[in-house]
Design an enzyme around this catalytic site. Sequence first.
Site, PDB file in Angstrom:
ATOM      1  N   ARG A   1       0.810  -1.228   0.000  1.00  0.00           N
ATOM      2  CA  ARG A   1       0.000   0.000   0.000  1.00  0.00           C
ATOM      3  C   ARG A   1       0.841   1.275   0.000  1.00  0.00           C
ATOM      4  O   ARG A   1       0.321   2.366  -0.192  1.00  0.00           O
ATOM      5  CB  ARG A   1      -0.957  -0.009   1.206  1.00  0.00           C
ATOM      6  CG  ARG A   1      -2.165  -0.903   0.983  1.00  0.00           C
ATOM      7  CD  ARG A   1      -2.978  -1.049   2.244  1.00  0.00           C
ATOM      8  NE  ARG A   1      -2.376  -1.994   3.184  1.00  0.00           N
ATOM      9  CZ  ARG A   1      -2.772  -2.179   4.439  1.00  0.00           C
ATOM     10  NH1 ARG A   1      -3.763  -1.453   4.925  1.00  0.00           N
ATOM     11  NH2 ARG A   1      -2.178  -3.055   5.205  1.00  0.00           N
TER      12      ARG A   1
ATOM     13  N   ASP B   1       6.846  -1.803  11.230  1.00  0.00           N
ATOM     14  CA  ASP B   1       6.083  -0.661  10.733  1.00  0.00           C
ATOM     15  C   ASP B   1       5.315   0.061  11.839  1.00  0.00           C
ATOM     16  O   ASP B   1       4.365   0.787  11.572  1.00  0.00           O
ATOM     17  CB  ASP B   1       5.134  -1.095   9.590  1.00  0.00           C
ATOM     18  CG  ASP B   1       4.080  -2.087  10.042  1.00  0.00           C
ATOM     19  OD1 ASP B   1       4.161  -2.581  11.180  1.00  0.00           O
ATOM     20  OD2 ASP B   1       3.157  -2.360   9.246  1.00  0.00           O
TER      21      ASP B   1
ATOM     22  N   ASN C   1      36.919  43.409   7.736  1.00  0.00           N
ATOM     23  CA  ASN C   1      35.705  43.830   7.053  1.00  0.00           C
ATOM     24  C   ASN C   1      35.781  43.385   5.592  1.00  0.00           C
ATOM     25  O   ASN C   1      36.699  43.776   4.869  1.00  0.00           O
ATOM     26  CB  ASN C   1      35.523  45.345   7.137  1.00  0.00           C
ATOM     27  CG  ASN C   1      34.116  45.715   6.657  1.00  0.00           C
ATOM     28  OD1 ASN C   1      33.132  45.411   7.322  1.00  0.00           O
ATOM     29  ND2 ASN C   1      34.032  46.318   5.485  1.00  0.00           N
TER      30      ASN C   1
HETATM   31  C1  UD1 Z   1      -0.523  -7.469  12.233  1.00  0.00           C
HETATM   32  C2  UD1 Z   1      -1.238  -8.409  13.210  1.00  0.00           C
HETATM   33  C3  UD1 Z   1      -2.506  -7.719  13.721  1.00  0.00           C
HETATM   34  C4  UD1 Z   1      -2.118  -6.417  14.386  1.00  0.00           C
HETATM   35  C5  UD1 Z   1      -1.295  -5.512  13.426  1.00  0.00           C
HETATM   36  C6  UD1 Z   1      -0.765  -4.339  14.189  1.00  0.00           C
HETATM   37  C7  UD1 Z   1      -0.822 -10.674  12.413  1.00  0.00           C
HETATM   38  C8  UD1 Z   1      -1.383 -11.873  11.713  1.00  0.00           C
HETATM   39  N1  UD1 Z   1      -1.615  -9.630  12.540  1.00  0.00           N
HETATM   40  O1  UD1 Z   1      -1.405  -7.254  11.140  1.00  0.00           O
HETATM   41  O2  UD1 Z   1      -3.160  -8.563  14.687  1.00  0.00           O
HETATM   42  O3  UD1 Z   1      -3.294  -5.736  14.802  1.00  0.00           O
HETATM   43  O4  UD1 Z   1      -0.175  -6.248  12.889  1.00  0.00           O
HETATM   44  O5  UD1 Z   1      -0.061  -3.447  13.348  1.00  0.00           O
HETATM   45  O6  UD1 Z   1       0.304 -10.732  12.830  1.00  0.00           O
HETATM   46  N2  UD1 Z   1       5.865  -9.229   7.876  1.00  0.00           N
HETATM   47  C9  UD1 Z   1       6.925 -10.052   7.659  1.00  0.00           C
HETATM   48  N3  UD1 Z   1       6.726 -11.203   6.949  1.00  0.00           N
HETATM   49  C10 UD1 Z   1       5.505 -11.580   6.494  1.00  0.00           C
HETATM   50  C11 UD1 Z   1       4.408 -10.720   6.753  1.00  0.00           C
HETATM   51  C12 UD1 Z   1       4.630  -9.563   7.451  1.00  0.00           C
HETATM   52  O7  UD1 Z   1       8.049  -9.769   8.045  1.00  0.00           O
HETATM   53  O8  UD1 Z   1       5.416 -12.651   5.893  1.00  0.00           O
HETATM   54  C13 UD1 Z   1       6.098  -7.979   8.616  1.00  0.00           C
HETATM   55  C14 UD1 Z   1       5.730  -6.745   7.824  1.00  0.00           C
HETATM   56  O9  UD1 Z   1       6.834  -6.270   7.103  1.00  0.00           O
HETATM   57  C15 UD1 Z   1       5.311  -5.775   8.914  1.00  0.00           C
HETATM   58  C16 UD1 Z   1       4.805  -6.664  10.029  1.00  0.00           C
HETATM   59  O10 UD1 Z   1       5.268  -7.966   9.734  1.00  0.00           O
HETATM   60  O11 UD1 Z   1       6.409  -5.024   9.401  1.00  0.00           O
HETATM   61  C17 UD1 Z   1       3.288  -6.692  10.110  1.00  0.00           C
HETATM   62  O12 UD1 Z   1       2.765  -7.184   8.908  1.00  0.00           O
HETATM   63  P1  UD1 Z   1       1.419  -6.650   8.286  1.00  0.00           P
HETATM   64  O13 UD1 Z   1       1.146  -7.383   7.072  1.00  0.00           O
HETATM   65  O14 UD1 Z   1       1.456  -5.169   8.230  1.00  0.00           O
HETATM   66  O15 UD1 Z   1       0.400  -7.146   9.415  1.00  0.00           O
HETATM   67  P2  UD1 Z   1      -1.016  -6.528   9.732  1.00  0.00           P
HETATM   68  O16 UD1 Z   1      -1.990  -7.010   8.738  1.00  0.00           O
HETATM   69  O17 UD1 Z   1      -0.888  -5.084   9.946  1.00  0.00           O
HETATM   70 CA    CA Z   2       0.666  -3.414   9.558  1.00  0.00          CA
END
Ligand code: UD1
Ligand code: CA
Length: 460
Positions: A14, A107, A377
């Site tokens: 996004r 993040d 100066n």
């Molecule tokens: C996640 C949580 C959610 C929480 C939210 C808070 C899970 C399943 N859900 O959701 O409960 O409310 O964070 O911000 O954990 N990442 C990896 N590898 C992957 C997927 C993600 O390293 O395979 C990292 C992303 O780079 C990111 C973080 O994990 O920094 C969170 O991933 P994101 O996909 O943003 O999770 P959310 O859907 O926000």
């Molecule tokens: Ca997130």
Amino acid sequence: MVAVAILAAGRGTRMKSDLPKVLHCLGSRSLVERVLDGATEINPLRRLVIVGYRGELVKEEMTRQGDRYADVEFVEQTEQLGTGHAIQQLLPHLKGFEGSLLVLNGDVPLLRPATLQRLLETHREHNNAATILTAQILNPKGYGRVFCDGNNILTQIVEDRDCSPAQKQNRRVNAGIYCFRWQDLEAVLPNLTSNNDQQEYYLTDAVNYLSPVMTVDVDDHQEILGINDRQQLATAYGILQTRIKNDWMAQGVTLIDPDSITIEDTVTLEADVVIEPQTHLRGNTLIQTKSRIGPGSLIENSQIGENVTVLFSVVTDSIVKSGSRIGPYAHLRGHAEVGAGCRIGNFVELKNSTLGDRTNASHLSYLGDATIGTQVNIGGGTITANYDGVKKHRTTIGDRSKTGVNNALIAPLTIGEDVTIAAGSTISEDVPNDCLAIARARQVVKHGWRMKARSSETET
Ligand code: UD1
Ligand code: CA
């Protein structure tokens, strides 16, 4: 014993960017640096960053910071199959580790170290299998919902997209910040399935398998803002700025129209500094007491002494000593050093130059690679010709000397002390102490001279 692991493997679709999400900058530091720096304040034994999408770039950016991240262990998650899958990649790295694993989302950059401390303390005090950070927020859309009993014992976490309409009503959300007893997490990690709406391995499922799991509500829910798009990045920037500016005001700094001012968190200000509108302070900058900066100025990686004024000017990588007045419209860069009680005026540019105390350059000058004494100066329009097309050369001007208007000083050049240079001179040879140097064509006046009328103009 605490190990910290940061989830930083996602692309961040996004953000609509080539750059991995965690490398986007919030002020002076990237998201992942902010998260890591915050965690470092609790003195972890090990720091692990889980990288995936353009992981090489994340590693490169962090190693570029020198020693700061020298001990960081990078763990590869080659395919991004979810937060649970990401943590599974730690298994070979943390074999035999006994202690707490703090998991942070790469993040979520606004978390305060004090909040992490509170999470850790609760975790230890109650000897929990896991302790997770939660918040009650008005708009919980997108976040995992956390259900718990009256004693803050977690009963279930459900991701937003897997929630029933009734579950969606719950406003307590998962911040994505967890403390695990590693040995307990290690035992359940292999059991995760991707049986959910996103077909991903969720870390939240591992939480559901553990017990007891306790929740800790964060006091200030702004701390848990996750950055998923550019709007949230801008929101986070605003929150960070408000925090920084409120802090400085509490410490005795006046900010006139704070909304128009930005101050990076690497800046130090002393009490009774006044910052005027549209002013931006960046990098490793110190501004000492009673100085007045702005309006309309940018100060970056610079040291500004006491009682200095800077008006509509740009100062980078430079030093200005006490009582000096800079601007309007001055530009100091590349290690300019201005002594005490100097005046650097309109359209004056200083680069890699040192000016002694009470030296003035008030109008329209360029002083590059110059060493200038005290009480000198610099006449309006004095320019150092410091570059011969191949090399830069130095100009030295002794104490109490005066250059004239429109002087060209051709470096390398040494001008002694108590020298006066005539207006309009081009000086290419050294000038000893105590003299007047004139280097310009003598004016010629031809008496009785009149332009001969051209024949075409006389014909009528
Ligand atoms: C996640 C949580 C959610 C929480 C939210 C808070 C899970 C399943 N859900 O959701 O409960 O409310 O964070 O911000 O954990 N990442 C990896 N590898 C992957 C997927 C993600 O390293 O395979 C990292 C992303 O780079 C990111 C973080 O994990 O920094 C969170 O991933 P994101 O996909 O943003 O999770 P959310 O859907 O926000
Ligand atoms: Ca997130």
